[in-house]
Scaffold this motif. Structure first.
Motif, PDB file in Angstrom:
ATOM      1  N   GLN A   1       0.955  -1.378  -0.146  1.00 54.79           N
ATOM      2  CA  GLN A   1       0.101  -0.429   0.226  1.00 54.79           C
ATOM      3  C   GLN A   1       0.955   0.700   0.341  1.00 54.79           C
ATOM      4  OE1 GLN A   1      -2.233   0.866   3.596  1.00 54.79           O
ATOM      5  NE2 GLN A   1      -3.871   1.315   2.352  1.00 54.79           N
TER       6      GLN A   1
ATOM      7  N   SER B   1       0.990   5.591   0.497  1.00 52.62           N
ATOM      8  CA  SER B   1       0.202   6.958   0.871  1.00 52.62           C
ATOM      9  C   SER B   1      -1.464   6.386   0.936  1.00 52.62           C
ATOM     10  CB  SER B   1       0.023   7.313  -0.367  1.00 52.62           C
ATOM     11  OG  SER B   1      -0.760   7.374  -1.522  1.00 52.62           O
TER      12      SER B   1
ATOM     13  N   ARG C   1      -3.802   4.238   0.456  1.00 53.63           N
ATOM     14  CA  ARG C   1      -4.671   4.506  -0.006  1.00 53.63           C
ATOM     15  C   ARG C   1      -5.138   2.896  -0.935  1.00 53.63           C
ATOM     16  NH1 ARG C   1      -9.481   8.173  -1.535  1.00 53.63           N
ATOM     17  NH2 ARG C   1      -8.851  10.072  -0.432  1.00 53.63           N
ATOM     18  N   GLY C   2      -5.537   2.888  -1.925  1.00 57.71           N
ATOM     19  CA  GLY C   2      -5.303   1.517  -2.523  1.00 57.71           C
ATOM     20  C   GLY C   2      -4.303   0.403  -1.880  1.00 57.71           C
TER      21      GLY C   2
ATOM     22  N   SER D   1     -14.270   1.323  -8.256  1.00 55.23           N
ATOM     23  CA  SER D   1     -13.958   2.283  -8.608  1.00 55.23           C
ATOM     24  C   SER D   1     -14.694   2.490  -7.703  1.00 55.23           C
ATOM     25  CB  SER D   1     -15.187   2.538  -9.751  1.00 55.23           C
ATOM     26  OG  SER D   1     -15.014   4.295  -9.425  1.00 55.23           O
ATOM     27  N   GLN D   2     -14.421   3.386  -6.619  1.00 56.80           N
ATOM     28  CA  GLN D   2     -15.403   3.532  -5.292  1.00 56.80           C
ATOM     29  C   GLN D   2     -15.615   5.246  -5.870  1.00 56.80           C
ATOM     30  OE1 GLN D   2     -12.466   1.157  -3.031  1.00 56.80           O
ATOM     31  NE2 GLN D   2     -14.556   2.257  -0.948  1.00 56.80           N
TER      32      GLN D   2
ATOM     33  N   SER E   1     -14.478   9.845  -3.333  1.00 55.77           N
ATOM     34  CA  SER E   1     -13.263  10.035  -2.972  1.00 55.77           C
ATOM     35  C   SER E   1     -12.839   9.943  -1.702  1.00 55.77           C
ATOM     36  CB  SER E   1     -11.871  10.694  -4.015  1.00 55.77           C
ATOM     37  OG  SER E   1     -12.181   9.890  -5.326  1.00 55.77           O
TER      38      SER E   1
ATOM     39  N   CYS F   1     -19.512   1.669  -4.566  1.00 55.43           N
ATOM     40  CA  CYS F   1     -18.116   0.236  -4.725  1.00 55.43           C
ATOM     41  C   CYS F   1     -18.678   0.302  -6.107  1.00 55.43           C
ATOM     42  CB  CYS F   1     -17.609  -0.371  -3.461  1.00 55.43           C
ATOM     43  SG  CYS F   1     -16.159  -1.539  -4.244  1.00 55.43           S
TER      44      CYS F   1
ATOM     45  N   LEU G   1     -12.291   1.031   2.779  1.00 56.03           N
ATOM     46  CA  LEU G   1     -11.733  -0.004   1.442  1.00 56.03           C
ATOM     47  C   LEU G   1     -12.472  -0.548   0.503  1.00 56.03           C
ATOM     48  CD1 LEU G   1      -8.142   0.057   2.160  1.00 56.03           C
ATOM     49  CD2 LEU G   1      -8.964   1.375   0.503  1.00 56.03           C
TER      50      LEU G   1
ATOM     51  N   GLY H   1     -10.030  -0.579  -4.946  1.00 54.14           N
ATOM     52  CA  GLY H   1     -10.488   0.406  -5.201  1.00 54.14           C
ATOM     53  C   GLY H   1      -9.451   1.940  -4.585  1.00 54.14           C
ATOM     54  N   GLN H   2      -9.105   2.708  -4.160  1.00 55.95           N
ATOM     55  CA  GLN H   2      -8.455   3.736  -4.280  1.00 55.95           C
ATOM     56  C   GLN H   2      -9.530   4.181  -3.046  1.00 55.95           C
ATOM     57  OE1 GLN H   2      -5.859   4.602  -4.475  1.00 55.95           O
ATOM     58  NE2 GLN H   2      -5.879   2.925  -5.609  1.00 55.95           N
TER      59      GLN H   2
END
Lengths: 111, 115
Positions: A37, A39, A41-42, B5-6, B9, B23, B91, B107-108
């Motif tokens: 991982q 930063s 995030r994902g 895709s989430q 953000s 999601c 997440l 996803g991010q």
């Protein structure tokens, strides 16, 4: 609940050195995976090792699994600054149970 | 896009309000997971959907949290009466089949801030 515990919590090394991170878990598992991982995030999948396997390689990554000790290690050889990230192990007990993650190891590779 | 895709953000909400996090998994993936990650911490499992099976809700921290997955695809995580301790990155991940057998794609995340 968290199944895996990574060790150490944080690791700082010089570029070019090898980095070893360990993961211990509590119950029997079906598979063990390592993720990275950046930063916060994902997460990105690195490697999967099945319970009947003992060692796997992928590029500069080497993963070992010792089911008798309920532990796994991730070795990154010839580390680069770009390897700086958090690394997590994840396990599942059976094919129908969720993937459970450990708390992670924060790796810093200093150029 | 081909990834998970989430949306949104980022979400800032007032304490006590309800929020919905969305999601969109990778098409064809039967397994979908929700996790929560507080700053500098590991991933806390929330809920797991696998095909047509009943979801595993064992990780949901309270009855203020719920999730559904419509048509085996899109999932929504709902938090009612948000509290400050709900602030975290949420997440979502999906995988092709049963948990652990194949890699999970993440996803991010949605960064939720409750003020």
């Amino acid at each position: 609940s968290q199944q895996g515990e990574e060790d150490p919590q944080a690791l700082s090394i010089q570029e070019g050195e090898n980095a070893t991170m360990n993961c211990s878990y509590k119950t029997s598992i079906n598979n063990l995976q390592w993720y990275r991982q950046n930063s916060g995030r994902g997460l990105v999948h690195l490697i999967l090792i099945r319970s009947n396997e003992r060692e796997k390689h992928s590029g500069r990554l080497r993963v070992t699994l010792d089911t008798s000790k309920k532990s796994s290690s991730l070795l990154i050889t010839a580390s680069r600054a770009a390897d700086t990230a958090s690394y997590f192990c994840a396990t599942d007990k059976t094919g129908n149970t969720p993937l459970v993650f450990g708390k992670g190891t924060r790796l810093s590779v200093i150029a | 896009g081909a990834g998970v895709s989430q949306s949104p953000s980022n979400k800032v909400t007032e304490k006590g309000k309800d929020v919905e996090l969305r999601c969109d998994p990778i098409s064809g993936h039967t397994a979908l997971y929700w996790y929560r990650q507080s700053l500098g911490q590991g991933l806390e499992f929330l809920i797991y959907f696998q095909g047509n099976s009943a979801p595993d809700k064992s990780g949901l921290p309270s009855d203020r949290f719920s999730a559904e997955r419509t048509g085996g695809s899109v999932s929504t995580l709902t938090i009612q009466r948000t509290q400050q301790e709900d602030s975290a990155v949420y997440l979502c991940a999906s995988s092709l089949k049963g948990s652990g057998g194949t890699e999970a794609f993440f996803g991010q995340g949605t960064r939720l801030t409750v003020v």
